[in-house]
Structures are given as structure tokens and as C-alpha cells.
Design an enzyme around this catalytic site. Structure first.
Site, PDB file in Angstrom:
ATOM      1  N   SER A 114      46.585-113.402  60.665  1.00  0.00           N
ATOM      2  CA  SER A 114      46.862-112.684  61.893  1.00  0.00           C
ATOM      3  C   SER A 114      48.366-112.461  61.790  1.00  0.00           C
ATOM      4  O   SER A 114      49.261-112.683  60.925  1.00  0.00           O
ATOM      5  CB  SER A 114      47.093-112.520  63.362  1.00  0.00           C
ATOM      6  OG  SER A 114      47.683-113.850  63.402  1.00  0.00           O
ATOM      7  N   LYS A 115      48.840-111.829  62.536  1.00  0.00           N
ATOM      8  CA  LYS A 115      51.053-111.289  62.194  1.00  0.00           C
ATOM      9  C   LYS A 115      51.604-112.617  62.525  1.00  0.00           C
ATOM     10  O   LYS A 115      52.864-112.728  61.926  1.00  0.00           O
ATOM     11  CB  LYS A 115      50.931-109.743  63.355  1.00  0.00           C
ATOM     12  CG  LYS A 115      49.776-108.302  62.977  1.00  0.00           C
ATOM     13  CD  LYS A 115      49.011-108.420  64.140  1.00  0.00           C
ATOM     14  CE  LYS A 115      47.580-108.139  63.369  1.00  0.00           C
ATOM     15  NZ  LYS A 115      46.781-109.073  63.706  1.00  0.00           N
ATOM     16  N   ARG A 116      50.927-113.212  63.460  1.00  0.00           N
ATOM     17  CA  ARG A 116      51.243-114.740  63.687  1.00  0.00           C
ATOM     18  C   ARG A 116      52.064-114.997  62.263  1.00  0.00           C
ATOM     19  O   ARG A 116      52.712-115.946  63.029  1.00  0.00           O
ATOM     20  CB  ARG A 116      50.790-115.023  64.648  1.00  0.00           C
ATOM     21  CG  ARG A 116      50.599-114.954  65.973  1.00  0.00           C
ATOM     22  CD  ARG A 116      49.696-115.693  66.847  1.00  0.00           C
ATOM     23  NE  ARG A 116      48.002-115.925  66.503  1.00  0.00           N
ATOM     24  CZ  ARG A 116      47.918-116.727  65.829  1.00  0.00           C
ATOM     25  NH1 ARG A 116      48.768-117.616  66.336  1.00  0.00           N
ATOM     26  NH2 ARG A 116      46.506-117.032  65.343  1.00  0.00           N
TER      27      ARG A 116
END
Length: 470
Positions: free
Chosen positions: A240-242
Site C-alpha cells: 500500500s501507499k505506506r
RNA sequence: GGUCCCAUCGUCUAGCGGUCUAGGACGUGGCCCUCUCAAGGCUAAAACACGGGUUCGAUUCCCGUUGGGACCGCCA
């Protein structure tokens, strides 16, 4: 395989084309190309609240950049509601589907309660036996799932996976607003589009038995399934963006080559002996599910970077030069819309391409070749532009003045002569010159740099360096 | 909680019962090359999760444990 292979990539336009989606698209594309089959692009936009046209464009942009060309589509499910409706009517008439009057809020509350009590959050089937409509409520439609027996998913990657039908709950196939849902449309479309192989992420494996029940209710034979292992972030959770950039186009902007990204992605889960670098042609030739692994893979940016560098190094300098222009503009090395001698740029690129891991790096490193004036890095200046180097620089400047052609061999001759005359090592001259012409201590070979830079700029910069010392 | 999937170096992977003192790649350390930085070459450290079987023999087959993941939506 006597039947023509037909596969599809079916993203929902609720976000950009991301790394995981691109990998799914790639495997589908590879499979189609390997067998000379058809690759269909289908947009699953039945969720009107989350789907946008902008994201459809973004997905197409990503696929186009990667060179994953499709043979049919893009089809939009929004345009096909009539088709789904006819299928649903059939199901309702045959008693394979029924109206459900439970409200979304009630359902959600019951789900929460069941979870809190440690029970299965599946739908309890309370509307199954309703014979009369509930007044004032527009119902959703649920598929009546068989409750006995088993459903077997025969997966090309995982083998036979068995599910007890008792675990399958009655899924909603039409929302109360009349729009069809994913599990229905995916089956109808795969049938309608004559899809032979459903290649998708692992996260769909648990949905597959439900979809198989739908196929059987319609009386269609099921396609072959291949569930790809997921791509994880460094902490082994879903990417994910993390974990940094996940949008494919973000990699474009960071200066990655589509070939490199594709090559990296295909090796996440697929292998061909010890080979790491593959041409597109090799990929389509070698690709097979037999070499696809089952375990999830962690996305490793370092290796992508290395692959990107491999691809940059292997490119023809002229082609790279053409590709780098927008990056030069973005890095403010050239003015927007400014023109360059492309043949010369090609020669400049050639000296730097094995030193850049991305196109952004390449563009930045090209700066001292292109701009008129450079600044000296303070540390470099202090270390190399000093009294010690002054006589060398002066001597070199005088000799260079008389050198008609700035060629590698000609320059080498001059440097060697100056160095010999002063009894110093080449580095004692090369480093001050390097700082003088590039501003820093790192660059391609000094003869290569001067050859590309040319006589005029070289002399001007050495003069400036001499002035800076004195 | 239920169901399903998965399990070789830090990471991506090879291995499809003996060839394994477990191979390659990224990354990391060292050396070489060298005008700097790269590239390249050589080299080092680094893994079969655990426990039972099956077998003459298990990294490889089976079961269990542990660990991770996915799904259980009027999202896809």
C-alpha cells in the site's frame, strides 16, 4: 490447447493502475501472447459511488506506458446493465435468486454483532423463504447458494481447492438501487466474453467457489482459474501507499523504464532457471504457469533499481537521449520547450548512462554538459582547486589552447605530457580539471567529459577555476 | 471467530527423493581494475520454521505445530 486462449484484465476504476494490478495485467498479457490468444480489457465500474472516468483514463495510461496492449475493449460494465438484468431475471424466475429486504444498516449491525460474539458474519438467510414483498422497501437480490455438497476450484497454480458449500453464504447480486454487483457481473461477462482463463490475484480465491456456483446456475462450464500470489510490502502486509509509491505512473515519473518494471514484476512469482533479465520476446516465449510460485512476494525497490540501471545501460544512447528530454526540462536543466543538438546529447548520454539508475538521475548528471555556468562544490573546490594544482591547470590551459581537435586520444596526449613534465600522477591533474569543468569530484573519464564539453566551454571553465584560486 | 492459501539466505528465487559441503540474483563486506564515480571481474558472510511419519535415503512426499497472508461488504 485447441481452443483459442482468451484472458482479461478487469480493474475497477477506483484508483490508479498500481503495482499489483500491473502484475496481474502482465501475467494475463503474457499468457495471451504466449498462446497467440486474445487479451481483453474490461472496466468493472458497477460501483457508481467509487468509480470515476479519471481513473479509467489513468489505468489506460498506465497500461499504455507499460506496453500491455489489449485486443478487445475497454468494455465498461456500466454499459452492460441490460445484459446483467436479463441474467438476474432468469435466476429469480428459476428460484435460484430471491429478494432480500434487509437494510444495509441492519446487515452491517448483525455482522458486527456476529463478529463480536466470535460467530461467522455470514448472512443468515432470513429472506430466503419470504413469499410476499415487504411494503415500502426496495429489495436487493440475493443468489440462493446451495447449502450441501462441495465446490472444487481446480486452480492452475494451486491445484484442487475444496470448499464446503455450507460455508458459502447467499451473496447479493443486485443492489437495492438496481445495480448489479461484482460477483454477478464478473461471471456474466466472463461467459459473454468467452474467457477461457481467469488469471487474477490470490485475494479472489475465496470468491471463486461462489462464482462457480453462479456458472452452474446459469448452466455454463467454468473457465480455468489461475490465482497469482500477492505482492507484499517490506513488512509483509499487503502493498500500500505506506510502502512508498504504488502507482505505476509514479515509477514513470521517478525515471523507471517500463521494460525494467515489467521485468521486475514478472520475477515476483515467476522464474526461468537462473535468468534475471528478459526481453519482452523471451518473456512471452518462456512464460508458463508451471514456473509460477505459490508464495506471496515482498516488493524490493533495490532490485528494481538495479534492473532499471541494467536497462538504461543497454539502451542505445540516441534513444535514451530522446527519452531524457522531458526529464531535463523537469529538472530545469533546459528551458521548457528548449531545443538541443540531439546527436550531441546522445554522445553526452553515452558517457553517463552506466552511472545512472534512473532517468531522473541521468537528467541531473547531464547538467554540467548543458548549462553555461557551473558552480563549484565547496568541498571539492577546497580540496582540488588550490595552489598545488594551479601550475598544472595553467600549463594544461596553455597546451589545450593549441589543441585543434578535442578528441579522446588528443586530450590524453596533452594530459600525459603535462603530468610527465611536472612529475605528478594523472590524478593530480585530472581531479582539479574535473572540479573545474563539472563542479564536483565525480564524473565519467576526464577525456570523455572534455570531448563532449568541447574546447570553448572547457577553456572557459578552466580559466574560471584558475581565477577562483588566484 | 470461521474458511481458504502459503512457508529455502534480509529480499526475489533455483531445487520437482540420492547430483545439496543447498545454486543464481539484489543488497551488504573485502580484493582487483582505475584520473574520480560508476560499470566490470573475483571473493566473503547469509537460508531448507519446528515436530512426527513414509522411505535404504528427505529441502523435495504425508500429517501436525508454529508463523504469515487472504477472504467472510448492497467494494472489486
Amino acid at each position: 490447447m485447441s481452443d483459442t486462449v482468451r484472458v482479461r484484465f478487469a480493474p475497477s476504476p477506483t484508483g490508479h493502475l498500481h503495482i499489483g494490478g500491473a502484475r496481474t495485467a502482465l501475467f494475463n498479457w503474457l499468457y495471451a501472447r504466449h498462446f497467440g490468444g486474445a487479451f481483453v480489457l474490461r472496466i468493472e465500474d458497477t460501483d457508481r459511488t467509487r468509480s470515476t472516468d479519471e481513473y479509467i483514463d489513468a489505468i489506460i495510461e498506465g497500461m499504455t506506458w507499460l506496453g500491455l496492449d489489449w485486443d478487445e475493449g475497454p468494455f465498461r460494465q456500466m454499459d452492460r446493465f441490460d445484459l446483467y438484468r436479463s441474467y438476474v431475471e432468469r435466476l429469480v424466475q428459476e428460484g435460484r435468486a430471491y429478494y432480500c429486504y434487509c437494510s444495509a444498516e441492519d446487515l452491517e449491525a448483525r455482522r458486527q454483532k456476529a463478529m463480536a460474539e466470535g460467530k461467522s458474519p455470514a448472512y443468515d438467510g432470513r429472506c430466503r423463504r419470504l413469499t410476499e414483498p415487504v411494503a415500502g422497501v426496495t429489495p436487493a437480490v440475493r443468489f440462493r447458494m446451495p447449502q450441501i455438497g462441495q465446490t472444487v476450484v481446480d486452480d492452475l497454480i494451486r491445484g484442487k481447492v475444496v470448499f464446503d458449500n455450507a460455508q458459502l453464504d447467499d451473496l447479493i447480486i443486485v443492489r437495492s438501487d438496481g445495480t448489479p454487483t461484482y460477483n454477478l457481473t464478473v461471471v456474466v461477462d466472463d461467459v459473454d466474453m468467452k474467457i477461457t482463463h481467469v488469471i487474477r490475484g490470490d485475494d479472489h480465491l475465496n470468491n471463486t467457489p461462489k462464482q462457480i456456483q453462479l456458472y452452474e446456475a446459469f448452466g455454463y462450464s467454468v473457465p480455468k482459474f489461475a490465482h497469482l500470489p500477492m505482492i507484499l510490502g517490506s513488512d509483509k502486509t499487503r502493498l500500500s501507499k505506506r510502502h512508498g509509491a504504488t502507482s505505476v505512473m509514479a515509477y514513470h515519473e521517478m525515471g523507471y523504464l517500463p521494460e525494467a518494471l515489467l521485468n521486475y514484476l514478472v520475477r515476483l512469482g515467476w522464474s526461468y532457471g537462473d535468468q534475471e533479465v528478459f526481453s519482452r520476446d523471451e518473456l512471452t516465449r518462456y512464460f508458463s504457469f508451471e514456473n509460477v510460485g505459490k508464495a506471496a512476494a515482498v516488493f524490493n525497490p533495490e532490485k528494481l533499481l538495479w534492473l532499471n540501471q541494467q536497462y538504461i545501460m543497454a539502451m542505445a544512447p540516441e534513444a535514451l537521449a530522446k527519452m531524457i528530454v522531458p526529464f531535463l526540462a523537469r529538472e530545469k536543466v533546459i528551458a521548457e520547450g528548449g531545443s538541443l543538438d540531439m546527436a550531441w546529447l546522445g554522445r553526452a548520454v553515452k558517457t553517463l548512462q552506466e552511472r545512472a539508475k534512473t532517468l531522473v538521475e541521468l537528467a541531473r548528471s547531464l547538467r554540467y554538459y548543458i548549462v553555461e555556468d557551473i558552480d563549484f562544490d565547496p568541498k571539492a573546490k577546497e580540496k582540488f582547486l588550490n595552489e598545488k594544482g594551479l601550475p598544472l591547470l595553467k600549463e594544461l590551459h596553455a597546451e589545450l589552447l593549441g589543441l585543434a581537435e578535442f578528441t579522446h586520444d588528443g586530450l590524453e596526449g596533452v594530459f600525459k605530457a603535462v603530468v610527465a613534465k611536472h612529475g605528478v600522477k594523472l590524478g593530480a591533474l585530472a581531479q582539479p580539471v574535473r572540479v573545474a569543468v563539472t563542479g564536483g569530484t565525480e564524473s565519467p573519464g576526464i577525456y570523455e567529459v572534455l570531448e563532449v564539453l568541447g574546447k570553448e566551454k572547457t577553456l572557459k571553465r578552466i580559466e574560471k577555476a584558475i581565477a577562483a584560486i588566484g
